[in-house]
Design a protein around this motif. Structure first.
Motif, PDB file in Angstrom:
ATOM      1  N   THR A   1      53.849  24.198 101.881  1.00 60.03           N
ATOM      2  CA  THR A   1      54.127  23.098 100.945  1.00 60.03           C
ATOM      3  C   THR A   1      54.912  21.979 101.643  1.00 60.03           C
ATOM      4  OG1 THR A   1      55.899  24.489 100.075  1.00 60.03           O
ATOM      5  CG2 THR A   1      53.922  24.282  98.730  1.00 60.03           C
ATOM      6  N   ALA A   2      55.794  22.362 102.567  1.00 63.52           N
ATOM      7  CA  ALA A   2      56.543  21.320 103.295  1.00 63.52           C
ATOM      8  C   ALA A   2      55.572  20.468 104.115  1.00 63.52           C
ATOM      9  CB  ALA A   2      57.588  21.959 104.203  1.00 63.52           C
ATOM     10  N   ARG A   3      54.608  21.117 104.767  1.00 62.93           N
ATOM     11  CA  ARG A   3      53.623  20.389 105.583  1.00 62.93           C
ATOM     12  C   ARG A   3      52.724  19.492 104.726  1.00 62.93           C
ATOM     13  NH1 ARG A   3      52.669  23.065 110.379  1.00 62.93           N
ATOM     14  NH2 ARG A   3      54.694  22.952 111.373  1.00 62.93           N
ATOM     15  N   LEU A   4      52.300  20.042 103.588  1.00 58.37           N
ATOM     16  CA  LEU A   4      51.427  19.246 102.711  1.00 58.37           C
ATOM     17  C   LEU A   4      52.167  17.990 102.241  1.00 58.37           C
ATOM     18  CD1 LEU A   4      49.748  22.088 100.616  1.00 58.37           C
ATOM     19  CD2 LEU A   4      48.578  20.569 102.219  1.00 58.37           C
ATOM     20  N   ALA A   5      53.445  18.177 101.904  1.00 56.18           N
ATOM     21  CA  ALA A   5      54.246  17.032 101.445  1.00 56.18           C
ATOM     22  C   ALA A   5      54.415  16.021 102.584  1.00 56.18           C
ATOM     23  CB  ALA A   5      55.601  17.509 100.944  1.00 56.18           C
TER      24      ALA A   5
ATOM     25  N   PHE B   1      46.726  21.579 110.328  1.00 57.14           N
ATOM     26  CA  PHE B   1      48.074  21.675 110.888  1.00 57.14           C
ATOM     27  C   PHE B   1      48.034  22.497 112.178  1.00 57.14           C
ATOM     28  CE2 PHE B   1      49.330  22.188 106.158  1.00 57.14           C
ATOM     29  CZ  PHE B   1      49.372  20.826 105.960  1.00 57.14           C
ATOM     30  N   THR B   2      48.961  22.171 113.061  1.00 57.68           N
ATOM     31  CA  THR B   2      49.236  23.087 114.165  1.00 57.68           C
ATOM     32  C   THR B   2      50.518  23.825 113.774  1.00 57.68           C
ATOM     33  OG1 THR B   2      50.605  21.471 115.266  1.00 57.68           O
ATOM     34  CG2 THR B   2      48.288  21.528 115.906  1.00 57.68           C
ATOM     35  N   GLU B   3      51.060  24.595 114.704  1.00 57.03           N
ATOM     36  CA  GLU B   3      52.308  25.279 114.356  1.00 57.03           C
ATOM     37  C   GLU B   3      53.466  24.299 114.291  1.00 57.03           C
ATOM     38  OE1 GLU B   3      53.193  29.051 116.174  1.00 57.03           O
ATOM     39  OE2 GLU B   3      51.053  29.483 116.248  1.00 57.03           O
ATOM     40  N   THR B   4      53.306  23.122 114.844  1.00 56.77           N
ATOM     41  CA  THR B   4      54.439  22.192 114.862  1.00 56.77           C
ATOM     42  C   THR B   4      54.267  20.955 113.978  1.00 56.77           C
ATOM     43  OG1 THR B   4      53.472  21.177 116.816  1.00 56.77           O
ATOM     44  CG2 THR B   4      55.213  22.801 117.197  1.00 56.77           C
ATOM     45  N   GLY B   5      53.091  20.677 113.502  1.00 56.75           N
ATOM     46  CA  GLY B   5      52.958  19.459 112.692  1.00 56.75           C
ATOM     47  C   GLY B   5      51.551  19.241 112.160  1.00 56.75           C
TER      48      GLY B   5
END
Ligand code: ADP
Ligand code: MG
Length: 263
Positions: A102-106, A190-194
């Motif tokens: 959810t943090a990445r989607l945001a 996404f990758t593991e970092t972004g």
């Protein structure tokens, strides 16, 4: 597996390369995944042309595939683009890490909102979408097999025409941003970092920010409910609102989900 006709420029760049065929998308597009490139072949439509236009406009602004070659022949649109690295947001790795997901989607959505839209070549505002929805209703193109079970019938709308009337009479306020247009988990990588890329941009353009929030929230719910995977998961899709720092606006969420039922 080379019986597919391809425009010469694309044929030249892909001949003899091995690929896998992708079957996750729901648009009926044929998608071939090569090691570093992706070929998407679709029946020509306004959105297939828009996808190329917006990919070129977005190049260098946010991570999107680069257009390597494109063409149109006999009612088909051919798009050869670079392959985005990483995993789809609906990959098991991210579904097992709901907070990260959810943090990445945001973060991805905010990346879209930060794009300067002053010279964006495509508009997907409410009027544009309602006009297209009207054409779809009039031509009987609404796919009634692919709607939420409560939209039509007892307790819901009588038919697509009734839904369209309701949408036209209940337009919410408009907050324009760069909107993806189909912000579902398989369309963000996404990758593991972004964030490594946004794909499937045929409906992208200047549009309301709740258009993406609504579709992303629904996609999170579906991916967790077991609709697309065999198991149900304990993930609360409402985390998305916290991650975005917005209060859920039930009226706008409903309006954009109902509008999407006509597409
Ligand atoms: N440029 C790309 N890089 C990596 N994977 C891609 C790319 N384009 C498409 N795909 C893969 O193919 C799937 C279907 O492609 P997409 O453009 O989303 O078609 P559809 O309109 O059918 O959803 C995507 O979910 C993704 O897994
Ligand atoms: Mg897709």
């Amino acid at each position: 597996m080379t019986d597919l006709w391809l425009p010469p420029e694309i044929e030249k760049k892909t001949a003899d390369l091995s690929y896998t065929e992708n079957s996750i998308g729901m648009s009926g597009a044929l998608v071939r995944i090569y090691e570093d490139m992706v070929l998407k072949v679709q029946s020509s439509a306004p959105w297939t042309k828009r996808e190329v236009t917006i990919l070129k406009w977005l190049c260098g602004k946010i991570p999107v595939p680069e257009v390597i070659a494109c063409g149109e022949q006999d009612g088909k649109t051919y798009l050869l683009m670079t392959r985005v690295k990483g995993k789809m947001a609906c990959d098991e790795f991210f579904l097992q890490r709901p907070e990260l997901l959810t943090a990445r989607l945001a973060e991805a959505m905010r990346m879209l909102w930060d794009v300067d839209i002053s010279d964006c070549p495509i508009s997907r505002d409410q009027e544009t979408e309602l006009a297209e929805a009207r054409l779809r209703v009039e031509w009987g193109l609404v796919d009634l097999d692919n709607v939420e079970p409560t939209t039509f019938g007892p307790g819901g709308f009588k038919d697509p025409e009734a839904l369209l009337h309701w949408l036209e009479r209940n337009r919410p306020s408009y907050e324009p941003v760069l909107s993806h247009g189909d912000f579902c988990l398989p369309n963000v990588f996404f990758t593991e970092t972004g964030i490594s890329g946004f794909i499937d941009l045929g409906d992208a353009g200047v549009g309301d920010r709740w258009r993406d929030i609504a579709l992303c929230h629904r996609s999170l719910r579906h991916n967790m409910s077991g609709k697309y995977a065999s198991k149900e998961r304990e993930i609360d899709a409402d985390r998305l609102f916290d991650a975005l720092g917005v209060k859920p606006d039930a009226e706008k969420l409903r309006w954009y989900l109902l509008l999407d039922e006509l597409f």
